[in-house]
Design a protein around this motif. Structure first.
Motif, short mmCIF file in Angstrom:
data_model
loop_
_atom_site.label_atom_id
_atom_site.label_comp_id
_atom_site.label_asym_id
_atom_site.label_seq_id
_atom_site.Cartn_x
_atom_site.Cartn_y
_atom_site.Cartn_z
N ASP A 21 32.57 -15.29 20.17
CA ASP A 21 33.95 -15.67 19.86
C ASP A 21 34.41 -16.81 20.77
OD1 ASP A 21 36.31 -15.61 18.53
OD2 ASP A 21 37.07 -13.79 19.47
N ALA A 22 33.52 -17.79 20.94
CA ALA A 22 33.85 -19.02 21.70
C ALA A 22 34.28 -18.70 23.12
CB ALA A 22 34.92 -19.83 20.98
N ALA A 23 33.61 -17.75 23.75
CA ALA A 23 33.93 -17.40 25.13
C ALA A 23 32.64 -17.38 25.94
CB ALA A 23 34.63 -16.05 25.19
N PRO A 24 32.14 -18.54 26.35
CA PRO A 24 30.85 -18.57 27.05
C PRO A 24 30.90 -18.06 28.48
CG PRO A 24 31.81 -20.76 26.97
CD PRO A 24 32.71 -19.88 26.15
N ALA A 25 32.09 -17.96 29.07
CA ALA A 25 32.21 -17.63 30.49
C ALA A 25 32.07 -16.13 30.73
CB ALA A 25 33.54 -18.14 31.03
N VAL A 26 30.93 -15.56 30.31
CA VAL A 26 30.68 -14.13 30.46
C VAL A 26 29.30 -13.95 31.09
CG1 VAL A 26 30.52 -11.90 29.33
CG2 VAL A 26 32.05 -13.65 28.40
N GLU A 27 29.25 -13.17 32.17
CA GLU A 27 27.99 -12.83 32.82
C GLU A 27 27.80 -11.32 32.76
OE1 GLU A 27 27.44 -14.42 36.83
OE2 GLU A 27 29.30 -15.56 36.54
N VAL A 28 26.56 -10.88 32.97
CA VAL A 28 26.26 -9.46 33.11
C VAL A 28 25.50 -9.27 34.41
CG1 VAL A 28 25.03 -7.48 32.15
CG2 VAL A 28 26.19 -9.08 30.62
N VAL A 29 25.89 -8.25 35.17
CA VAL A 29 25.20 -7.93 36.41
C VAL A 29 24.86 -6.44 36.38
CG1 VAL A 29 27.35 -7.43 37.66
CG2 VAL A 29 25.29 -8.11 38.93
N ALA A 30 23.73 -6.08 36.95
CA ALA A 30 23.32 -4.68 37.00
C ALA A 30 24.32 -3.86 37.81
CB ALA A 30 21.93 -4.56 37.59
N TRP A 31 24.51 -2.62 37.41
CA TRP A 31 25.48 -1.75 38.08
C TRP A 31 25.24 -1.67 39.59
CZ3 TRP A 31 29.94 0.43 36.64
CH2 TRP A 31 30.46 1.49 37.38
N ASP A 32 23.98 -1.56 39.99
CA ASP A 32 23.67 -1.43 41.40
C ASP A 32 23.70 -2.76 42.14
OD1 ASP A 32 23.36 1.32 41.20
OD2 ASP A 32 21.21 1.18 40.77
N ASP A 33 23.87 -3.86 41.41
CA ASP A 33 23.88 -5.19 42.03
C ASP A 33 25.26 -5.84 42.01
OD1 ASP A 33 21.16 -4.98 42.47
OD2 ASP A 33 20.62 -6.01 40.60
N MET A 34 26.28 -5.09 41.61
CA MET A 34 27.60 -5.72 41.44
C MET A 34 28.17 -6.25 42.76
SD MET A 34 30.23 -2.52 40.84
CE MET A 34 29.24 -1.54 39.72
N ALA A 35 27.73 -5.66 43.88
CA ALA A 35 28.22 -6.14 45.18
C ALA A 35 27.83 -7.58 45.43
CB ALA A 35 27.70 -5.24 46.30
N THR A 36 26.75 -8.05 44.78
CA THR A 36 26.28 -9.42 45.01
C THR A 36 27.23 -10.47 44.44
OG1 THR A 36 24.96 -9.44 42.96
CG2 THR A 36 23.88 -8.62 44.96
N VAL A 37 28.10 -10.07 43.49
CA VAL A 37 29.02 -11.04 42.89
C VAL A 37 30.46 -10.83 43.33
CG1 VAL A 37 27.55 -11.32 40.86
CG2 VAL A 37 29.42 -9.66 40.80
N LEU A 38 30.72 -9.74 44.03
CA LEU A 38 32.10 -9.40 44.37
C LEU A 38 32.77 -10.49 45.20
CD1 LEU A 38 34.36 -7.27 44.19
CD2 LEU A 38 33.47 -6.28 46.31
N SER A 39 32.04 -11.10 46.12
CA SER A 39 32.65 -12.08 47.03
C SER A 39 33.14 -13.33 46.31
CB SER A 39 31.66 -12.46 48.12
OG SER A 39 30.51 -13.09 47.55
N ARG A 40 32.65 -13.59 45.10
CA ARG A 40 33.12 -14.77 44.36
C ARG A 40 34.06 -14.40 43.21
NH1 ARG A 40 29.56 -15.85 39.88
NH2 ARG A 40 27.69 -14.53 39.90
N CYS A 41 34.63 -13.21 43.29
CA CYS A 41 35.57 -12.77 42.26
C CYS A 41 36.99 -12.68 42.83
CB CYS A 41 35.16 -11.42 41.70
SG CYS A 41 33.64 -11.47 40.71
N ASP A 42 37.96 -12.98 41.98
CA ASP A 42 39.37 -12.90 42.36
C ASP A 42 39.99 -11.55 41.98
OD1 ASP A 42 39.73 -15.93 42.93
OD2 ASP A 42 38.88 -15.85 40.92
#
Length: 298
Positions: A181-202
């Protein structure tokens, strides 16, 4: 109103009373009846809103029966939101975007209309806390009906979404649907790896039932000490109002948004369509719901 004997007069429900309700399994925990009946009394509307416990597998039968019985429509909660999406005759854009339905309207032409108000209710609640919902990145936990709706509303406002779900296939399926639906800004991260992306999230948004009273056991594999101090932590669970995730966030000095306001804001559309009045969301209804939660020891 009181009778001549000083006893409160029973509420009169007649053939013209407008009826709506909430379908779920279980549904006893829902505060929607308290909220909608408060608004009905506040605006002097001849209507009633009732809880409707419906087992999985009986959803469509129940909906058709309610429609035949003259109900105006229903809210839909766990576990029926995706089943509701499949049976409606007309889908609002909000429902098409989210792939789920939380509000059914039984139209005068015999059609069933489906809406999803979770996403806009979530955004309205965050904004009511003085937090802008625009651009940035959100880590979204879960991949059910509410997650779909919230992700769509965030993407509509330029917020990139990172999905994490304990069943990876569900997260991947949701990501594909959102990207189509024209929304390319979507990533998937493994449940046990979510801490690796937390620091770059608002923003961190929990849409799972973890932390809900009576919900599944388990903790989030997240150390909020590593989060950016500007991170906003949201939980759509409202029983209890202060969930374990929000307590942890508050202990780390992070801004928190609980789920009660989302419940209130998402309810407006259905109430307006069923009962013909757009309720003003004031402090009275939140105080009523909060007092009820506290009175139940929650």
């Amino acid at each position: 109103m009181k009778s001549a004997a000083g006893v409160p007069a029973p509420r009169r429900i007649g053939g013209a009373t407008a009826l709506a309700g909430v379908i779920g399994w279980p549904v006893a925990h829902s505060r929607s009846p308290l909220m909608h009946n408060f608004w009905l009394a506040q605006y002097g509307i001849d209507g009633a809103y009732v809880p409707l416990p419906v087992r999985p597998g009986a959803f469509e039968t129940a909906v058709r029966g309610l429609q035949a019985a003259g109900f105006r429509g229903t809210n839909v909660t766990i576990p029926h939101k995706e089943a509701a999406f499949r049976i409606v005759d007309r889908l609002d854009r909000s429902a098409r975007r989210s792939g789920s339905v939380n509000t059914l309207v039984f139209a005068s032409d015999g059609m069933i209309e489906g809406f999803s108000t979770d996403g806009e209710g979530f955004v309205a609640n965050v904004q009511a806390h003085g937090i802008a919902v625009k651009d940035g990145r959100a880590l979204l936990l879960g991949a059910g009906g509410a997650a779909r709706a919230i992700a769509a509303s965030l993407l509509d406002r330029g917020v990139a979404v990172v999905l994490a779900n304990r069943t990876p296939a569900r997260a991947e399926e949701l990501a594909r649907a959102l990207r189509e639906d024209a929304a390319p800004a979507v990533e998937v991260v493994a449940w046990d790896d979510m801490a690796t992306v937390l620091s770059r999230c608002d923003m961190l948004v929990n849409t799972t039932s973890l932390g809900m009273e009576g919900g599944p056991p388990g903790d989030f594999p997240l150390d909020l000490a590593a989060a950016d101090p500007a991170l906003v932590v949201c939980d759509i669970v409202y029983v209890p109002r202060q969930t374990p995730l929000l307590r942890d966030a508050a202990a780390h000095g992070l801004r928190c948004v609980d789920g009660l306001g989302m419940l209130i804001h998402q309810a407006r559309l259905g109430f307006c369509k069923w009962f013909g009045t757009d309720p003003v969301i004031g402090p009275e209804v939140e105080a009523l719901l909060d007092a009820d939660l506290r009175g139940q020891g929650r």
